[in-house]
Motif scaffolding. Structure first.
Motif, short mmCIF file in Angstrom:
data_model
loop_
_atom_site.label_atom_id
_atom_site.label_comp_id
_atom_site.label_asym_id
_atom_site.label_seq_id
_atom_site.Cartn_x
_atom_site.Cartn_y
_atom_site.Cartn_z
N CYS A 72 0.84 -1.19 0.00
CA CYS A 72 0.00 0.00 0.00
C CYS A 72 0.89 1.25 0.00
O CYS A 72 1.78 1.37 0.83
N PHE A 95 0.15 4.10 1.03
CA PHE A 95 -0.08 4.89 2.25
C PHE A 95 0.45 4.19 3.49
O PHE A 95 0.75 4.84 4.49
N HIS A 96 0.49 2.87 3.44
CA HIS A 96 0.88 2.08 4.62
C HIS A 96 1.88 1.01 4.20
O HIS A 96 1.51 -0.15 4.05
N CYS A 127 -3.47 -2.82 6.56
CA CYS A 127 -4.52 -1.83 6.36
C CYS A 127 -5.66 -2.42 5.52
O CYS A 127 -6.63 -1.74 5.24
N PHE A 133 -5.24 -3.44 2.44
CA PHE A 133 -4.92 -3.13 1.04
C PHE A 133 -5.07 -4.37 0.16
O PHE A 133 -4.56 -5.44 0.50
N CYS A 167 -7.31 0.79 -0.66
CA CYS A 167 -6.92 0.79 0.75
C CYS A 167 -8.12 1.25 1.57
O CYS A 167 -8.51 2.41 1.48
ZN ZN Z 1 -3.22 1.15 3.13
#
Ligand code: ZN
Length: 210
Positions: free
Chosen positions: A28, A30-31, A36, A38, A59
């Motif tokens: 992901c 973002f993570h 998360c 994803f 996500c």
């Molecule tokens: Zn994520």
């Protein structure tokens, strides 16, 4: 959000080989540490210049879909970077009206009028100019001296696929660059920069008296 799908394929190769099935996004954006939720999230369809698909992830924590846009595609508008570049290059060598009369925009209806075609060409010429001005601003030493034209950039980069090459060269700046070169930043939530950036006092960028 869009991320770059780095590929040298043209549209034809991507469509024939189902290139979207080879797109891979292991973590992901973002993570990076995961956890998360994803996961792959199917594909979405693009219709120009022919039907093909873009692989997509989701996500749930960021409430964001992430598409892997192959390098040949224009971002946030129909068609390919090559087609847009070629249109701008032709106008550089003739006039908007002549180019419009000869061009059969794949994005426009078959019965396109000359006035529509002229608008279609003018928009693309404008977008390419805005992109090249931005790119020249980021890499002044790489393209100077010379005007921000397709002809100049092609000559400097030694390719007739200059916009596709700029996806690589300007990769770190794609989320700040305008369409059809720049990729869509995260747009689901509030705008990324809601407040004007703070001026830092004494910055050497602003020497005018207060
Ligand atoms: Zn994520």
């Amino acid at each position: 959000m869009q991320l770059r799908f780095k590929t040298e394929l043209t549209f034809d190769g991507y469509a024939t080989e189902h290139g979207w099935e080879r797109a891979n996004l292991p973590t992901c954006p973002f993570h990076p540490k995961g956890r998360c939720g994803f996961a792959a999230h199917g594909t979405y369809m693009r219709k120009v210049p022919g039907v093909a698909y873009v692989a997509r992830w989701y996500c749930p924590e960021a409430h964001a879909t992430i598409g892997l846009l192959p390098d040949f595609y224009a971002s946030r508008m129909p068609g390919t970077l090559d087609e847009i570049e070629e249109t701008a290059a032709r106008v550089g060598a003739s006039t908007v009206e002549e180019t419009a009369a000869k061009t059969r925009p794949a994005a426009a209806p078959a019965a396109v009028t000359l006035a529509t075609a002229v608008r279609w060409v003018r928009l693309r010429v404008h977008l390419v100019r805005v992109i090249l001005l931005a790119v020249f601003g980021i890499f002044p030493e790489r393209f100077a001296p010379g005007a921000p034209t397709v002809a100049h950039v092609r000559e400097r980069l030694g390719t007739t696929r200059a916009l596709v090459a700029l996806r690589e060269i300007a990769e770190a700046h794609l989320h700040a660059l305008p369409k059809p070169l720049g990729l869509n930043p995260r747009s689901r939530d509030a705008p990324m920069r809601a407040d004007p950036p703070q001026q830092s006092p004494g910055s050497d960028g602003d020497l005018s008296p207060a």
